[in-house]
Write an enzyme that holds these catalytic residues in place. Structure first.
Site, short mmCIF file in Angstrom:
data_model
loop_
_atom_site.label_atom_id
_atom_site.label_comp_id
_atom_site.label_asym_id
_atom_site.label_seq_id
_atom_site.Cartn_x
_atom_site.Cartn_y
_atom_site.Cartn_z
CB SER A 92 -0.96 0.00 1.20
OG SER A 92 -2.02 -0.89 0.96
CE LYS A 95 -4.50 1.63 -0.36
NZ LYS A 95 -3.88 0.31 -0.50
CE1 TYR A 177 -4.97 2.62 3.72
CE2 TYR A 177 -5.20 0.23 3.87
CZ TYR A 177 -4.47 1.36 3.47
OH TYR A 177 -3.27 1.20 2.84
CD GLU A 299 -2.21 6.27 6.73
OE1 GLU A 299 -1.60 5.78 7.69
OE2 GLU A 299 -2.88 5.58 5.93
CE LYS A 342 -0.94 3.85 2.97
NZ LYS A 342 -0.95 2.55 3.72
CB SER A 345 1.34 -5.77 4.02
OG SER A 345 1.82 -5.13 5.17
#
Length: 397
Positions: A92, A95, A177, A299, A342, A345
């Site tokens: 991820s 992203k 999420y 984040e 961030k 996985s």
């Protein structure tokens, strides 16, 4: 002058289990700060031992100087050692690249994040997506889209799934999420430019970022560098194709390239002007949940921050449950004094990236086993805190 230190061991497989945890590191572009090798070894060796991780790469940037430390093997079958150019799946963390593409599309006038999602896909007109913005999709606030795209959804019927989907919450009020959310976001961003997502990333965004070792689809001539991940039962595996895999979790990259991306996020000067603005825009804060500020892909936390706050923000509850949000009006402009991170996985890989722009320090940790996220966060926090101390700045404690 660039100085390279190397203490990797070319070990026979028979000796591997005995010698795996000897320090194996490569520090590039200058000598590492005092004790950095020891700090990283002490953080990484227990992870590898406790979770039977075959190989890891840790890249650190301090004031624009990079240091890469590598451990173990990319493949247990071949015994090939991990290097700074070994390709890992980053899950991820992909992203954040999707977010960069979307922000670039906005900066070049291809889209507006405030537009309804249905404006970019006629088949969604008349559905809930008339009132769900692109920004809602990109920040997991569409109203409760699930973590994974349901198994019955295919390349042929995915638009039917979204057209019939009904939100549980009003758009913009709750964070859940979701690969289903940011996957559609990335698809629509690419559609606004008029090219397939993977072609845009590999043909435009990665090259513009100067990332020559980063891929959606690893080319045949680089497969030797593509590490094998290892499942819970020790089987060698790699990520399977799926709906929105490229957009949500499909990037493969090296420690050297990913730490460059971290550096670009801290200092994007020198990029194309629109891309520079786009990278910075991904650090805009849109809402907060228990101290975690949601950006676009990234984040964020006020700095200095406590380790427990990072652990809470990266917890299973944050990944699997819906949370009511406190929105910023207007959005919070990008800031320097923040801790940005961030996780990522896949079934066979575990990754983490974090950086502190005001201290000009950052880290990426890549592994070819999916080990617990709290251990990634704690290891990175420990290393970054030590770096903050060594650079004569307030500690992250």
């Amino acid at each position: 002058m660039t100085k390279t230190l190397s203490c990797k061991s070319g070990l026979a497989l028979a000796m591997f289990s005995l010698l795996l945890f000897w320090p194996g590191a490569h520090a590039s572009e200058g000598d590492a700060p005092s004790g950095l090798q020891t700090i990283v070894d002490e953080a990484i060796h227990p992870i590898m031992q406790n979770h039977d991780v075959p190989g890891m790469a840790v890249a650190i940037t301090v004031g624009g100087t990079r240091h890469v430390f590598t451990y173990g093997v990319a493949s247990r079958a071949s015994g090939q050692a991990v290097t700074e150019n070994t390709l890992f799946e980053i899950g991820s963390i992909s992203k954040t690249f999707t977010a960069t593409l979307a922000a670039y599309a906005e900066e070049t006038g291809a889209l507006s994040l405030s537009d309804p999602a249905s404006a970019y896909l006629p088949g969604l007109a008349g559905s809930s997506f008339d009132s769900i913005s692109l920004l809602d999709l990109g920040t997991y606030a569409a109203g409760g889209l699930p973590l994974q795209v349901p198994g019955h959804v295919t390349e042929e019927n995915w638009s039917d799934y979204y057209r019939n989907w009904q939100p549980e919450y009003a758009p913009g009020t709750h964070r859940r999420y979701s690969n289903a959310s940011i996957g559609l976001f990335g698809h629509l961003a690419a559609r606004s430019i008029g090219q397939p997502f993977d072609e845009l990333m590999e043909g435009t965004i990665f090259p513009m970022l100067g990332l020559s070792n980063t891929f959606i689809h690893v080319p045949q001539n680089r497969m030797r560098d593509y590490a094998y991940g290892y499942s819970k039962d020790g089987r060698p595996i790699r990520v399977n194709p799926g709906i929105w895999d490229a957009e949500a979790y499909g990037v493969k990259t090296s420690a050297a390239d990913l730490i460059r991306f971290v550096e670009i996020n801290m200092n994007p000067t020198g990029l194309d002007a629109a891309l520079q603005r786009a990278v910075t825009a991904t650090h805009t804060g849109y809402y907060t949940v228990d101290g975690m500020v949601q950006g676009l892909g990234w984040e964020m936390y006020a700095y200095p921050t406590e380790r427990d706050r990072l652990l809470a923000g990266n917890s299973r509850q944050m990944a699997f449950e819906a949370h009511e949000v406190e929105r910023f009006a207007p959005p919070m402009p990008p800031r320097e004094n923040v801790f940005i991170n961030k996780t990522g996985s896949t079934n066979g890989f575990g990754a983490y990236a974090a950086f502190i722009p005001s201290r000009d320090i950052g880290i990426v940790i890549l592994a070819n086993r999916n080990y617990p996220i709290p251990e990634r966060v704690s290891a990175a926090y420990r290393i970054l805190s030590a770096l903050a101390d060594q650079t004569d700045t307030p500690s992250a404690e």
